[in-house]
Design a protein around this motif. Sequence first.
Motif, PDB file in Angstrom:
ATOM      1  N   MET A  21      44.198 -44.636  93.776  1.00 47.24           N
ATOM      2  CA  MET A  21      44.854 -43.498  93.139  1.00 47.24           C
ATOM      3  C   MET A  21      45.250 -43.796  91.698  1.00 47.24           C
ATOM      4  N   ARG A  22      45.317 -45.094  91.374  1.00 51.99           N
ATOM      5  CA  ARG A  22      45.688 -45.457  90.010  1.00 51.99           C
ATOM      6  C   ARG A  22      44.666 -44.938  89.012  1.00 51.99           C
ATOM      7  N   LEU A  23      43.412 -44.859  89.467  1.00 48.50           N
ATOM      8  CA  LEU A  23      42.352 -44.383  88.585  1.00 48.50           C
ATOM      9  C   LEU A  23      42.633 -42.968  88.093  1.00 48.50           C
ATOM     10  N   PHE A  24      43.165 -42.121  88.978  1.00 43.57           N
ATOM     11  CA  PHE A  24      43.396 -40.727  88.622  1.00 43.57           C
ATOM     12  C   PHE A  24      44.624 -40.534  87.738  1.00 43.57           C
ATOM     13  N   ARG A  25      45.394 -41.604  87.525  1.00 46.80           N
ATOM     14  CA  ARG A  25      46.527 -41.510  86.607  1.00 46.80           C
ATOM     15  C   ARG A  25      46.098 -41.637  85.155  1.00 46.80           C
ATOM     16  N   SER A  26      44.890 -42.105  84.950  1.00 45.80           N
ATOM     17  CA  SER A  26      44.372 -42.247  83.590  1.00 45.80           C
ATOM     18  C   SER A  26      44.142 -40.874  82.977  1.00 45.80           C
ATOM     19  N   ARG A  27      44.657 -40.678  81.767  1.00 45.33           N
ATOM     20  CA  ARG A  27      44.461 -39.403  81.083  1.00 45.33           C
ATOM     21  C   ARG A  27      42.979 -39.144  80.808  1.00 45.33           C
ATOM     22  N   PHE A  28      42.222 -40.197  80.580  1.00 44.13           N
ATOM     23  CA  PHE A  28      40.790 -40.035  80.326  1.00 44.13           C
ATOM     24  C   PHE A  28      40.081 -39.485  81.565  1.00 44.13           C
ATOM     25  N   VAL A  29      40.380 -40.068  82.718  1.00 41.99           N
ATOM     26  CA  VAL A  29      39.767 -39.600  83.967  1.00 41.99           C
ATOM     27  C   VAL A  29      40.202 -38.173  84.264  1.00 41.99           C
ATOM     28  N   GLN A  30      41.473 -37.878  84.050  1.00 44.60           N
ATOM     29  CA  GLN A  30      41.967 -36.523  84.284  1.00 44.60           C
ATOM     30  C   GLN A  30      41.263 -35.515  83.377  1.00 44.60           C
ATOM     31  N   ALA A  31      41.086 -35.892  82.115  1.00 49.03           N
ATOM     32  CA  ALA A  31      40.425 -34.986  81.170  1.00 49.03           C
ATOM     33  C   ALA A  31      38.985 -34.715  81.591  1.00 49.03           C
ATOM     34  N   VAL A  32      38.276 -35.757  81.990  1.00 50.40           N
ATOM     35  CA  VAL A  32      36.882 -35.593  82.419  1.00 50.40           C
ATOM     36  C   VAL A  32      36.800 -34.697  83.650  1.00 50.40           C
ATOM     37  N   LEU A  33      37.692 -34.905  84.601  1.00 51.26           N
ATOM     38  CA  LEU A  33      37.674 -34.101  85.827  1.00 51.26           C
ATOM     39  C   LEU A  33      37.995 -32.635  85.541  1.00 51.26           C
ATOM     40  N   ILE A  34      38.957 -32.397  84.653  1.00 48.97           N
ATOM     41  CA  ILE A  34      39.323 -31.011  84.321  1.00 48.97           C
ATOM     42  C   ILE A  34      38.151 -30.291  83.665  1.00 48.97           C
TER      43      ILE A  34
END
Length: 250
Positions: free
Chosen positions: A1-14
């Motif tokens: 779940m730590r991976l999804f805390r990254s703003r970069f990962v969140q931005a890509v997913l959005i």
Amino acid sequence: MRLFRSRFVQAVLIVALAFVVLRFGIRPPAPWSVIKIYMTVVFLAVLIYVSADADSWRSFVGPIRSTLVDPSRRLVRAALAIVLPILLGYYAYTQAAATPEAPAELRAVHPAPPGSIQFRGKEINISGVDNPLRRDQASFKKHVLAGGETYIKNCVYCHGDNLDGHGQFAPALSPPPADFQDPGTIAMLQEAYLFWRIAKGGPGLPRESTPWNSAMPAWEDRLTEEQIWQVIMYLYDATGQQPRRWETAH
């Protein structure tokens, strides 16, 4: 779940989720021009989100900086150096290459209407019938204004602001929506004919009219009889066209 805390990962997913919803979750499909507009808004919103504070911005640019300068990610950089030019080249090719297109379906013939139709359990004659709302000339403007409101709420997305068939969804429809500004469309038709076409839509066309099919839905379940007559009055008033009169026997 730590991976999804990254703003970069969140931005890509959005961004990816927004594209999937806009591209595959809207029916009828939205044209690319509309998708590009909304994706631009999504990009700007994501940029604001990831740059809300210094920590958020560092979390966003951290993976990018690491990929560019970290010696342990040399293979990733090499892969990107190969894949990105290929993707850009493919995109440029698809934009420049000529693609075969099916010939446009011309609206050369208007299918013959039935003598009468069933509308919400009521039989409405089509042959020889005029718009009943035109009998009250004192309320003409009121009916036209009401028809315009109904058009904006329901019809503008396909037939366009200028009633020329160039609405936002028009590029995704085949055949394209009717151009009411064209003197070869509503000016050649009686208002009762338009009532039939609007009420029954494409599904209500007779089988013999298959070459002149239509993507228009049947509006009889969404609009009242009065609303359809009002929309018809608005179409003629806004385009300056006059409805065709029924021929009388001499």
